[in-house]
Design a protein around this motif. Sequence first.
Motif, short mmCIF file in Angstrom:
data_model
loop_
_atom_site.label_atom_id
_atom_site.label_comp_id
_atom_site.label_asym_id
_atom_site.label_seq_id
_atom_site.Cartn_x
_atom_site.Cartn_y
_atom_site.Cartn_z
N LEU A 304 0.83 -1.20 0.00
CA LEU A 304 0.00 0.00 0.00
C LEU A 304 0.87 1.25 0.00
O LEU A 304 0.63 2.19 -0.77
CB LEU A 304 -0.93 0.00 1.21
CG LEU A 304 -1.80 1.25 1.40
CD1 LEU A 304 -2.74 1.42 0.22
CD2 LEU A 304 -2.57 1.16 2.71
N VAL A 320 -6.43 4.10 -1.54
CA VAL A 320 -6.46 3.22 -0.37
C VAL A 320 -7.63 2.25 -0.46
O VAL A 320 -7.48 1.04 -0.25
CB VAL A 320 -6.55 4.03 0.94
CG1 VAL A 320 -6.68 3.09 2.14
CG2 VAL A 320 -5.31 4.92 1.10
N ILE A 321 -8.80 2.77 -0.82
CA ILE A 321 -10.01 1.94 -0.89
C ILE A 321 -9.86 0.83 -1.94
O ILE A 321 -10.42 -0.26 -1.79
CB ILE A 321 -11.24 2.83 -1.19
CG1 ILE A 321 -11.55 3.70 0.03
CG2 ILE A 321 -12.46 1.99 -1.56
CD1 ILE A 321 -12.56 4.80 -0.22
N PHE A 323 -7.58 -1.05 -2.25
CA PHE A 323 -6.92 -2.19 -1.62
C PHE A 323 -7.88 -3.04 -0.79
O PHE A 323 -7.45 -3.97 -0.10
CB PHE A 323 -5.77 -1.69 -0.72
CG PHE A 323 -4.44 -1.66 -1.41
CD1 PHE A 323 -3.43 -2.55 -1.07
CD2 PHE A 323 -4.20 -0.75 -2.43
CE1 PHE A 323 -2.21 -2.53 -1.71
CE2 PHE A 323 -2.98 -0.71 -3.08
CZ PHE A 323 -1.98 -1.60 -2.73
N ALA A 324 -9.17 -2.76 -0.87
CA ALA A 324 -10.16 -3.46 -0.04
C ALA A 324 -10.10 -4.97 -0.20
O ALA A 324 -10.29 -5.72 0.76
CB ALA A 324 -11.57 -2.95 -0.36
N THR A 328 -6.34 -6.85 4.80
CA THR A 328 -7.25 -6.73 5.94
C THR A 328 -6.46 -6.29 7.16
O THR A 328 -5.39 -6.85 7.45
CB THR A 328 -7.92 -8.08 6.25
OG1 THR A 328 -8.66 -8.51 5.10
CG2 THR A 328 -8.85 -7.96 7.45
N SER A 333 -11.44 -1.03 9.27
CA SER A 333 -11.85 -1.24 7.88
C SER A 333 -10.98 -0.41 6.95
O SER A 333 -10.35 0.57 7.36
CB SER A 333 -13.33 -0.86 7.68
OG SER A 333 -13.47 0.55 7.66
N ILE A 334 -10.97 -0.79 5.68
CA ILE A 334 -10.18 -0.05 4.70
C ILE A 334 -10.70 1.37 4.54
O ILE A 334 -9.93 2.31 4.27
CB ILE A 334 -10.18 -0.80 3.34
CG1 ILE A 334 -9.02 -0.33 2.45
CG2 ILE A 334 -11.50 -0.65 2.63
CD1 ILE A 334 -7.67 -0.75 2.90
N TYR A 335 -11.99 1.56 4.74
CA TYR A 335 -12.59 2.90 4.63
C TYR A 335 -12.16 3.78 5.80
O TYR A 335 -11.90 4.97 5.63
CB TYR A 335 -14.11 2.79 4.56
CG TYR A 335 -14.58 1.97 3.39
CD1 TYR A 335 -14.65 2.52 2.10
CD2 TYR A 335 -14.92 0.63 3.55
CE1 TYR A 335 -15.05 1.75 1.02
CE2 TYR A 335 -15.33 -0.15 2.48
CZ TYR A 335 -15.38 0.43 1.21
OH TYR A 335 -15.77 -0.34 0.14
N LEU A 337 -9.32 3.38 7.40
CA LEU A 337 -7.91 3.67 7.14
C LEU A 337 -7.77 4.81 6.14
O LEU A 337 -6.96 5.73 6.34
CB LEU A 337 -7.21 2.41 6.61
CG LEU A 337 -5.73 2.59 6.24
CD1 LEU A 337 -4.91 2.99 7.45
CD2 LEU A 337 -5.18 1.31 5.61
#
Length: 347
Positions: A304, A320-321, A323-324, A328, A333-335, A337
């Motif tokens: 990332l 970033v999103i 990479f959902a 993990t 959550s990725i959101y 982050l």
Amino acid sequence: MEYMRGLFHRAPADFLLASEEVLTRGVGLGLSPPTVRVNIFDPPAVLVGYNQDVYEEVNVEEAMKLGFSVNRRPSGGGAILMYEDSPGWEIWLPQSLVEGLDIGQIYVELAKIPLIALRYLGIENARLRGKNDIEVGGRKISGTGLYMDSGGIMFCGTVLLDFNTRLMLQLLRLPIEKMSDKDVETFEKRIVTAREILGSKPSVRDVLEAFRRAVGDVLKVEVADGDLNEWELGELQRTVEKYRSSNWIYGYKATDGRTFTKICKYKTAAGLLRIHVKVFENILEQILLTGDFFAYPSTAIHELEANLKWIAVDDVPQKVIEFADRMTIHGLSIYELANLIENCIKD
């Protein structure tokens, strides 16, 4: 193309950088043959990228005290240390050989050469990561770059035969310079050297031979020893003066106030998250994510970070999103982050 010239130069930064410019132009104009070179900066050097401000990136006084010269590359990218344990390599080709490819595709195609060269050194499983890093087992062993001029292209990089993290922190002004010992140890785990992988450090001659063989394999050419030609020597005599001038080395200044180094700390359900960022002219130049959280797979954070470098600040959350499906973080959550990174950059 059946033949490529092979060069090795141990020389000061002004000569090596001027020759990068001259050979790129010469190959494009048909005045220089396609060439592969391995080099050693002697004396050692701290180099900044074309668009960087030396005083924002380098502890100049400390560098001079330790015998490092300071200079600016013709290509972009970040600040690096060049010395015996990190030989440089360059490959010069006419742009016609990569015609029709975008920058990303050029990296993918030309990166085959250093990947094969590393295999010849005994380093398996190297791969291109993000835009321009080469990694082994999720840890960086080489950075690469591109420079184009007058129809020529230079693909260049380094090989980390060995690495002194403390020296780098002493000479470069990085977001990690204020890290704790634990954070520095975390950073060291993002880097791997040939010595660590192989148990011993390859010689510069080994690196030279590996790159010549790899060039031959990928480009289907014969590499033969050569020398700089008369045109190149004449151009070098003129161009080297630029790389000796204070205006070239120190002349670029950031004046808009958008360049900063920042460390944000967040206590999350996943644990402590530290976000170290460096933004330059609304571009995310560097980012490191540290803390006591758990990420799966463990190398995903490194992946990332590599993918976030050198993109516009406004594009970071979406990147970033994306990479959902690839990582993990337990408890985050990725959101969430993406939101924390955006807050750190913009607040």
